[in-house]
Design a protein around this motif. Structure first.
Motif, PDB file in Angstrom:
ATOM      1  N   ALA A  73       0.898  -1.155   0.000  1.00 59.12           N
ATOM      2  CA  ALA A  73       0.000   0.000   0.000  1.00 59.12           C
ATOM      3  C   ALA A  73       0.931   1.198   0.000  1.00 59.12           C
ATOM      4  N   ILE A  76       4.234   0.842   2.040  1.00 58.65           N
ATOM      5  CA  ILE A  76       4.031   0.044   3.248  1.00 58.65           C
ATOM      6  C   ILE A  76       3.630  -1.388   2.854  1.00 58.65           C
ATOM      7  N   ARG A  78       1.977  -5.004   3.296  1.00 64.52           N
ATOM      8  CA  ARG A  78       0.850  -5.618   3.994  1.00 64.52           C
ATOM      9  C   ARG A  78       0.940  -7.125   3.833  1.00 64.52           C
ATOM     10  N   ARG A  96       0.092 -12.606  15.976  1.00 67.39           N
ATOM     11  CA  ARG A  96       0.777 -11.319  15.812  1.00 67.39           C
ATOM     12  C   ARG A  96       1.686 -11.381  14.601  1.00 67.39           C
ATOM     13  N   GLY A 112       5.331  -5.717  19.447  1.00 72.81           N
ATOM     14  CA  GLY A 112       4.030  -6.149  18.934  1.00 72.81           C
ATOM     15  C   GLY A 112       3.132  -6.719  20.012  1.00 72.81           C
ATOM     16  N   ALA A 113       1.839  -6.573  19.810  1.00 75.81           N
ATOM     17  CA  ALA A 113       0.879  -7.116  20.772  1.00 75.81           C
ATOM     18  C   ALA A 113       0.153  -8.299  20.145  1.00 75.81           C
ATOM     19  N   TRP A 114      -0.177  -9.287  20.956  1.00 75.96           N
ATOM     20  CA  TRP A 114      -0.952 -10.426  20.475  1.00 75.96           C
ATOM     21  C   TRP A 114      -2.382  -9.990  20.278  1.00 75.96           C
ATOM     22  N   LYS A 115      -2.993 -10.509  19.227  1.00 74.77           N
ATOM     23  CA  LYS A 115      -4.393 -10.176  18.981  1.00 74.77           C
ATOM     24  C   LYS A 115      -5.236 -11.430  19.047  1.00 74.77           C
ATOM     25  N   PRO A 116      -6.405 -11.344  19.663  1.00 70.88           N
ATOM     26  CA  PRO A 116      -7.244 -12.534  19.754  1.00 70.88           C
ATOM     27  C   PRO A 116      -7.871 -12.879  18.409  1.00 70.88           C
ATOM     28  N   GLY A 129      -2.060  -8.032   8.449  1.00 72.05           N
ATOM     29  CA  GLY A 129      -1.123  -7.227   9.215  1.00 72.05           C
ATOM     30  C   GLY A 129      -0.551  -6.144   8.320  1.00 72.05           C
ATOM     31  N   VAL A 130      -0.237  -4.999   8.917  1.00 71.37           N
ATOM     32  CA  VAL A 130       0.343  -3.890   8.166  1.00 71.37           C
ATOM     33  C   VAL A 130       1.679  -3.534   8.822  1.00 71.37           C
ATOM     34  N   ALA A 131       2.696  -3.357   7.990  1.00 71.09           N
ATOM     35  CA  ALA A 131       4.026  -3.028   8.507  1.00 71.09           C
ATOM     36  C   ALA A 131       3.997  -1.677   9.209  1.00 71.09           C
ATOM     37  N   PRO A 132       4.793  -1.525  10.271  1.00 70.47           N
ATOM     38  CA  PRO A 132       4.793  -0.248  10.984  1.00 70.47           C
ATOM     39  C   PRO A 132       5.393   0.903  10.186  1.00 70.47           C
ATOM     40  N   ASP A 133       6.320   0.614   9.283  1.00 74.07           N
ATOM     41  CA  ASP A 133       6.904   1.690   8.470  1.00 74.07           C
ATOM     42  C   ASP A 133       7.462   1.120   7.162  1.00 74.07           C
TER      43      ASP A 133
ATOM     44  N   GLY B  32       2.617  -7.390  25.668  1.00 74.69           N
ATOM     45  CA  GLY B  32       1.729  -7.547  24.519  1.00 74.69           C
ATOM     46  C   GLY B  32       0.743  -8.685  24.694  1.00 74.69           C
ATOM     47  N   ALA B  34      -2.470 -10.896  25.269  1.00 75.34           N
ATOM     48  CA  ALA B  34      -3.879 -10.665  24.926  1.00 75.34           C
ATOM     49  C   ALA B  34      -4.798 -11.418  25.881  1.00 75.34           C
ATOM     50  N   GLN B  47      -4.130  -1.714  22.754  1.00 76.43           N
ATOM     51  CA  GLN B  47      -3.190  -2.032  21.672  1.00 76.43           C
ATOM     52  C   GLN B  47      -3.925  -2.428  20.396  1.00 76.43           C
ATOM     53  N   GLN B  48      -5.008  -3.190  20.550  1.00 75.87           N
ATOM     54  CA  GLN B  48      -5.779  -3.602  19.370  1.00 75.87           C
ATOM     55  C   GLN B  48      -6.385  -2.399  18.664  1.00 75.87           C
ATOM     56  N   GLU B  51      -3.513  -0.271  16.944  1.00 77.63           N
ATOM     57  CA  GLU B  51      -2.968  -0.929  15.762  1.00 77.63           C
ATOM     58  C   GLU B  51      -3.966  -0.922  14.607  1.00 77.63           C
ATOM     59  N   ASP B  55      -3.286   0.968  11.110  1.00 79.23           N
ATOM     60  CA  ASP B  55      -3.214   0.111   9.922  1.00 79.23           C
ATOM     61  C   ASP B  55      -4.216   0.566   8.873  1.00 79.23           C
ATOM     62  N   VAL B  64      -2.872   7.058   1.201  1.00 81.45           N
ATOM     63  CA  VAL B  64      -1.589   6.699   0.590  1.00 81.45           C
ATOM     64  C   VAL B  64      -1.190   7.778  -0.416  1.00 81.45           C
ATOM     65  N   LYS B 102       5.798   7.215  13.737  1.00 77.73           N
ATOM     66  CA  LYS B 102       6.817   6.225  13.385  1.00 77.73           C
ATOM     67  C   LYS B 102       6.619   5.669  11.974  1.00 77.73           C
ATOM     68  N   SER B 103       5.392   5.723  11.472  1.00 81.01           N
ATOM     69  CA  SER B 103       5.159   5.245  10.107  1.00 81.01           C
ATOM     70  C   SER B 103       5.803   6.186   9.094  1.00 81.01           C
TER      71      SER B 103
END
Lengths: 147, 200
Positions: A73, A76, A78, A96, A112-116, A129-133, B32, B34, B47-48, B51, B55, B64, B102-103
Motif C-alpha cells: 500500500a 508500506i 501488507r 501477531r 508487537g501485541a498479540w491479537k485474539p 497485518g500492516v508493517a509499521p513503516d 503484549g 492478549a 493495543q488492538q 494498531e 493500519d 496513501v 513512526k510510520s
C-alpha cells in the motif's frame, strides 16, 4: 475400614484435581509460524518467499494455514494469511505479525501485541497485518493458543 | 498399614502440589499479552484499537496518495469517552499518534504542551540570556491541516452470571480547511464474562 476407604477416596479426588491443575496450569504457548520475505525475480517483479513452521504438533491438528500473501500500500508492506480450523468446535487463538527490514533486523523489536482470533468449527478466516513503516521487507506471523 | 497408606497419599498430594506450582510468585509479564482478565477496558484492548486504527489509516488509498511525497500536519482532539468507565483516553490517542509518527507518514502538533512552549519562547525573547539570532520568535509554528477526532462507546448487557460488553472506537480525520472527513474507521471489541459454577 470405613475410615481407610474415605481416606483413599479423598486421596484419589485430590490426585485427580492436582493432575488437572497441572495440565491446565502451564499449557505451552509455542505455536505456528508463517513467514514471507520480499524478493525480486529476473524481470524485476516483486515475489514473496513463503515458509510455514509448526512448533507445536498439537496445534497442527487444529489449524491450517491455507494461504499467505503480501502486497504494497504505497511503500508500506501488507500481509494476509488465510487460516482454516480443522476442529469442529470454536477455538480461540492469538496471533501477531513481526516485521523485519531488508537486513533481517526486527522493526520495533518486542513491541508487537498479540491479537485474539476466534475460529468457529471448520471455518476459514483471513487475518491481516500492516508493517509499521516503509523499512519492512519481511514478516513473520505467529499463531498460538491463548496464554 | 492404615497409617502407611495415609502417609503415601499425603506424600503424593504434596508432590502433586509442588509439581503444579501453586505458590505465590511475582514475575514480569508480556506487555503484549492478549489475556483478558475482566470485561473492563484493558491493555490489549488499547493495543488492538491503536494498531487497527493506524493500519487502516496508512493503507487507505486516498491517504496513501495524500502522504506520497509529503507528511501532512495533524492535531489530535480529545476522545469523547461515552463509556461508563474511567479510561485514560489520552493514552489511546498517544499510542495512535506515536505509531503514525513512526510510520513516517504524518507529523503532529501537540497542544497539551503549549504552556511550556510559551514559557520557553518568552524566556528566549525577554530574559536577555539568549542570542537574538538564535532565539525562537512567536508566530512561526505550522498550523495543522487535519484534526484527528474520536468517539468511544460501550454497550453493556448483564443476564444472570453472564456479562457481555461491546466496545466501539470510532476515529475520523477531518480536513480543517474544507470540513471534509478524509478518513474514518471503527474498531469493535466484544468481551464476555461467564461466572463459573464455583464462584470466582
Amino acid at each position: 475400614m470405613k475410615l481407610a476407604k474415605t481416606v483413599v477416596l479423598n486421596g484419589i479426588a485430590v490426585a485427580v484435581l492436582m493432575v488437572s491443575f497441572g495440565l491446565t496450569g502451564c499449557s505451552t504457548t509455542a505455536g505456528v509460524e508463517a513467514s514471507g520475505k520480499t524478493g525480486w525475480d529476473d524481470q524485476g517483479a516483486r515475489i514473496l518467499e513463503k515458509k510455514v513452521v509448526f512448533n507445536n504438533s498439537g496445534l497442527k491438528g487444529d489449524i491450517e494455514i491455507v494461504d499467505v500473501k503480501s502486497a504494497m500500500a504505497g511503500d508500506i508492506m501488507r500481509a494476509q494469511a488465510t487460516l482454516r480450523s480443522r476442529d469442529k468446535d470454536t477455538l480461540p487463538f492469538q496471533y501477531r505479525f513481526d516485521w523485519y527490514d531488508a537486513n533481517g533486523f526486527e522493526i520495533n523489536s518486542g513491541g508487537g501485541a498479540w491479537k485474539p482470533l476466534i475460529l468457529n468449527g471448520r471455518e476459514a478466516k483471513t487475518i491481516q497485518g500492516v508493517a509499521p513503516d516503509p523499512r519492512a521487507k519481511e514478516f513473520l506471523l505467529k499463531i498460538r493458543e491463548p496464554d | 498399614m492404615k497409617n502407611g497408606m495415609k502417609f503415601l497419599l499425603a506424600a503424593a498430594a504434596i508432590g502433586a502440589l509442588s509439581l503444579s506450582g501453586c505458590a505465590s510468585t511475582i514475575q514480569y509479564g508480556d506487555a503484549g499479552s492478549a489475556k483478558p482478565l475482566s470485561t473492563e477496558f484493558g491493555s490489549s484492548d488499547l493495543q488492538q484499537i491503536a494498531e487497527s486504527m493506524v493500519d487502516s489509516m496508512i493503507t487507505f488509498p486516498p491517504m496513501v496518495e495524500l502522504t506520497t511525497g509529503r507528511r501532512p500536519v495533524v492535531s489530535v482532539d480529545k476522545v469523547k469517552n461515552k463509556t461508563m468507565q474511567h479510561i485514560d483516553t489520552e493514552s489511546v490517542t498517544d499510542s495512535i499518534r506515536a505509531r503514525l509518527i513512526k510510520s513516517g507518514k504524518f507529523r503532529f502538533i501537540d497542544r497539551t504542551t503549549d504552556a511550556q512552549t510559551i514559557d520557553e519562547i518568552k524566556t528566549q525573547q525577554d530574559s536577555g540570556l539568549v542570542d537574538k539570532n538564535s532565539a525562537v520568535k512567536f508566530g512561526q509554528q505550522i498550523g495543522a491541516e487535519f484534526l484527528l477526532t474520536s468517539n468511544f462507546s460501550e454497550i453493556k448487557q448483564k443476564v444472570g452470571g453472564t456479562t457481555d460488553v461491546y466496545y466501539k472506537f470510532t476515529m475520523s480525520l477531518k480536513n480543517l480547511k474544507t470540513g471534509i472527513l478524509e478518513w474514518s474507521d471503527e474498531k469493535e471489541i466484544r468481551k464476555v464474562f461467564k461466572r463459573g459454577t464455583f464462584g470466582g
